[in-house]
Design an enzyme around this catalytic site. Sequence first.
Site, PDB file in Angstrom:
ATOM      1  N   ASN A  35      23.985  39.070  27.186  1.00 25.86           N
ATOM      2  CA  ASN A  35      23.840  38.178  27.197  1.00 25.86           C
ATOM      3  C   ASN A  35      22.780  38.160  28.401  1.00 25.86           C
ATOM      4  O   ASN A  35      23.009  38.268  29.317  1.00 25.86           O
ATOM      5  CB  ASN A  35      24.963  38.033  27.608  1.00 25.86           C
ATOM      6  CG  ASN A  35      25.338  36.471  27.761  1.00 25.86           C
ATOM      7  OD1 ASN A  35      24.768  35.392  27.851  1.00 25.86           O
ATOM      8  ND2 ASN A  35      26.504  36.108  28.324  1.00 25.86           N
ATOM      9  N   LYS A  73      22.016  35.104  28.874  1.00 26.25           N
ATOM     10  CA  LYS A  73      22.498  33.582  29.404  1.00 26.25           C
ATOM     11  C   LYS A  73      21.142  33.014  29.909  1.00 26.25           C
ATOM     12  O   LYS A  73      20.499  33.157  29.317  1.00 26.25           O
ATOM     13  CB  LYS A  73      23.507  34.021  31.382  1.00 26.25           C
ATOM     14  CG  LYS A  73      24.247  35.133  31.094  1.00 26.25           C
ATOM     15  CD  LYS A  73      25.556  35.342  32.638  1.00 26.25           C
ATOM     16  CE  LYS A  73      26.370  36.200  32.152  1.00 26.25           C
ATOM     17  NZ  LYS A  73      27.289  36.661  33.175  1.00 26.25           N
ATOM     18  N   HIS A 115      33.161  31.926  25.941  1.00 22.04           N
ATOM     19  CA  HIS A 115      33.350  33.204  27.396  1.00 22.04           C
ATOM     20  C   HIS A 115      32.859  32.369  28.496  1.00 22.04           C
ATOM     21  O   HIS A 115      33.608  31.011  28.673  1.00 22.04           O
ATOM     22  CB  HIS A 115      30.661  32.764  27.482  1.00 22.04           C
ATOM     23  CG  HIS A 115      30.475  33.981  28.385  1.00 22.04           C
ATOM     24  ND1 HIS A 115      30.698  33.719  30.022  1.00 22.04           N
ATOM     25  CD2 HIS A 115      30.004  35.340  28.369  1.00 22.04           C
ATOM     26  CE1 HIS A 115      30.129  34.630  30.440  1.00 22.04           C
ATOM     27  NE2 HIS A 115      29.529  35.982  29.819  1.00 22.04           N
ATOM     28  N   GLU A 152      31.985  31.348  31.323  1.00 19.28           N
ATOM     29  CA  GLU A 152      31.676  30.269  31.884  1.00 19.28           C
ATOM     30  C   GLU A 152      30.972  28.373  30.751  1.00 19.28           C
ATOM     31  O   GLU A 152      30.916  28.586  31.506  1.00 19.28           O
ATOM     32  CB  GLU A 152      29.934  30.919  32.317  1.00 19.28           C
ATOM     33  CG  GLU A 152      29.690  32.032  33.155  1.00 19.28           C
ATOM     34  CD  GLU A 152      28.662  32.681  32.962  1.00 19.28           C
ATOM     35  OE1 GLU A 152      28.122  32.869  32.192  1.00 19.28           O
ATOM     36  OE2 GLU A 152      29.165  34.103  33.788  1.00 19.28           O
ATOM     37  N   GLU A 180      36.518  40.192  28.865  1.00 18.26           N
ATOM     38  CA  GLU A 180      36.175  40.048  29.532  1.00 18.26           C
ATOM     39  C   GLU A 180      36.605  39.718  30.624  1.00 18.26           C
ATOM     40  O   GLU A 180      36.700  38.560  31.248  1.00 18.26           O
ATOM     41  CB  GLU A 180      34.704  39.507  29.515  1.00 18.26           C
ATOM     42  CG  GLU A 180      33.987  40.109  28.650  1.00 18.26           C
ATOM     43  CD  GLU A 180      32.183  38.946  29.305  1.00 18.26           C
ATOM     44  OE1 GLU A 180      31.350  40.209  28.651  1.00 18.26           O
ATOM     45  OE2 GLU A 180      31.781  38.290  28.724  1.00 18.26           O
ATOM     46  N   GLY A 222      29.664  39.188  36.795  1.00 17.78           N
ATOM     47  CA  GLY A 222      28.481  39.014  36.794  1.00 17.78           C
ATOM     48  C   GLY A 222      29.278  39.604  39.101  1.00 17.78           C
ATOM     49  O   GLY A 222      28.727  38.848  39.536  1.00 17.78           O
TER      50      GLY A 222
HETATM   51  P1  PGA Z   1      27.979  40.992  33.986  1.00 19.46           P
HETATM   52  O1  PGA Z   1      28.158  39.792  32.986  1.00 19.46           O
HETATM   53  O2  PGA Z   1      27.376  42.563  32.970  1.00 19.46           O
HETATM   54  O3  PGA Z   1      26.269  40.540  34.771  1.00 19.46           O
HETATM   55  O4  PGA Z   1      28.923  41.298  35.254  1.00 19.46           O
HETATM   56  C1  PGA Z   1      28.782  39.992  31.226  1.00 19.46           C
HETATM   57  C2  PGA Z   1      28.906  38.974  31.035  1.00 19.46           C
HETATM   58  O5  PGA Z   1      29.017  37.816  31.261  1.00 19.46           O
HETATM   59  O6  PGA Z   1      28.744  39.019  29.364  1.00 19.46           O
END
Ligand code: PGA
Length: 253
Positions: free
Chosen positions: A9, A11, A94, A96, A164, A170
């Site tokens: 991903n 982003k 997700h 976010e 997740e 992150g």
């Molecule tokens: P990350 O993100 O690996 O940067 O923690 C995972 C995600 O948001 O799918």
Amino acid sequence: MRKPLIAGNWKMNTTVDEAVALVYKMIESLDKIRNVEKVICPPFISLAALAERIKDSPIKLGAQNMYFEGKGAYTGEISPLMLDDLCQFVIIGHSERRQYFNETDEIINNKVKAALKYGIKPILCVGEKLEGNEAGKTAKIVSQQLGSALADVDSLGGTVIAYEPVWAIGTGRSATGEQANETIGLIRLKITSLYDEEVAQNVRLLYGGSVTDENIAEFIKQTEIDGALVGGASLKAEQFISIVKQTAEISGS
Ligand code: PGA
């Protein structure tokens, strides 16, 4: 047998040129690894350029989001109809999107249904926030999110579910392999109760949250975990290739 799946991903990172350059760095090595399904989820505007670049490759594309209507007066949105030719997967729900763009369970449910209607496989994300985790409510929260997201979904149609934990995304603080395996095992049980044992044994369940080339093995070795949704580490070609390679080695076959 469930084929392992690693999805990157990206982003809101990479211009179109950068996205093409990043795929160029990965494609040769990824193409050689056959027993893992590889999915790249770049920003919308890079999908067409990458689709062209990978057309002879087993790498698949996913979108990071979509709206649930096919077309109409929804300024700024992207519909499943537009994505249909370009990608096989779409990330839905997700954290976010839930957190910054106010996506509710109802919206997420509509998106899952729309993706399936247009033949795009959802990568449905669920996971608890830190407070929920500390209060011991992980199982309850995840179960509720799944029940809502899959309401009136008669057939999973290739849906992939990513666990997740929000506190792990992150942050550099991933769950442990055991923690992730336990919750993912509960997700499989929930799928058994919503559908049946056969559906539950076939659905692929991923872990996501600070996955790197240093900890991927810990997750892939677990019995219930079928792959990973990788954020930050998927933007580094070497790391992403190593994650896919380790997954292939551990999964065997
Ligand atoms: P990350 O993100 O690996 O940067 O923690 C995972 C995600 O948001 O799918």
